[in-house]
Design a protein around this motif. Structure first.
Motif, short mmCIF file in Angstrom:
data_model
loop_
_atom_site.label_atom_id
_atom_site.label_comp_id
_atom_site.label_asym_id
_atom_site.label_seq_id
_atom_site.Cartn_x
_atom_site.Cartn_y
_atom_site.Cartn_z
N ARG A 208 1.24 -1.21 0.03
CA ARG A 208 0.05 0.22 -0.04
C ARG A 208 1.22 1.45 0.03
O ARG A 208 0.58 2.37 0.63
N TYR A 209 1.57 1.47 -1.08
CA TYR A 209 3.32 2.22 -0.74
C TYR A 209 1.85 3.66 -1.11
O TYR A 209 2.68 4.13 -0.31
N GLN A 210 1.32 3.72 -1.49
CA GLN A 210 0.64 5.46 -1.46
C GLN A 210 0.27 5.68 -0.20
O GLN A 210 0.23 7.21 0.44
N ASP A 211 -0.38 4.44 0.63
CA ASP A 211 -0.17 4.94 2.22
C ASP A 211 0.76 5.14 2.78
O ASP A 211 0.11 5.73 3.97
N ALA A 212 1.77 4.41 2.08
CA ALA A 212 3.10 4.51 3.36
C ALA A 212 3.39 5.88 2.96
O ALA A 212 3.80 5.88 4.34
#
Length: 184
Positions: free
Chosen positions: A88-92
């Motif tokens: 979940r890269y955007q959340d990260a």
């Protein structure tokens, strides 16, 4: 930690938590939730369970409720780590940015550099090579200021990964070799 040590840590926190709650020791309850989140969420954990990690991070967040922005920033980096491992890269990225913003206001060079390196890692995994370059450029002078062994190694490794993502393989190899020589 070995599997048994992770389990022992989990058992100890689970034994302490009801006592802390009974005595309304909010600070230590928050720390217990954070410890549980780390036990379930760190890369090295033998007891990984990201859903449980996020549940405990959420519990700690609810108790903090804007009372301690420094602890919220540290928790944000923990959540960032879980999101990153889940892909979940955007959340990260969002969680890392929260931490960066806080540490920047506090003029905490080491913590800001650490958060920027986490941000760069999430950005690279999400495919935003331009943003990685900016994050690493922001981190570099902070790392030089702190002269921290771990952050320096992490920086070289992050830059090597950036070069690899850009297709600059020889530059990446040179950076990886720099990491190795740095460790020797």
């Amino acid at each position: 930690m070995a599997v048994g040590e992770w389990q022992e840590a989990l058992d100890n926190v689970n034994k302490a938590l009801p006592v802390l709650q009974q005595f309304n020791d909010t600070d230590d309850v928050i720390q217990a939730y954070s410890d549980l989140a780390d036990i379930y969420g760190t890369r090295e954990s033998a007891l990984q369970d990201f859903d449980k990690a996020l549940q405990f991070y959420n519990s700690a967040y609810q108790l903090l409720a804007d009372k301690d922005p420094g602890r919220l920033a540290v928790l944000a980096l923990g959540v960032e780590e879980v999101y990153w491992q889940q892909g979940r890269y955007q959340d990260a990225v969002k969680k890392a940015q929260e931490a960066v913003a806080y540490f920047e206001t506090q003029k905490d060079a080491g913590s800001e550099a650490n958060a920027l390196l986490s941000l760069a890692e999430a950005q690279r995994s999400g495919g935003d090579v331009h943003a990685v370059t900016i994050s690493l450029e922001r981190a570099e002078p902070l790392i030089k200021q702190t002269d921290d062994f771990y952050l320096t190694g992490r920086f070289y490794y992050g830059r090597a990964n950036l070069y690899k993502a850009e297709g600059r393989l020889q530059d990446a190899i040179d950076q990886y070799q720099r990491v190795i020589s740095f460790l020797e």
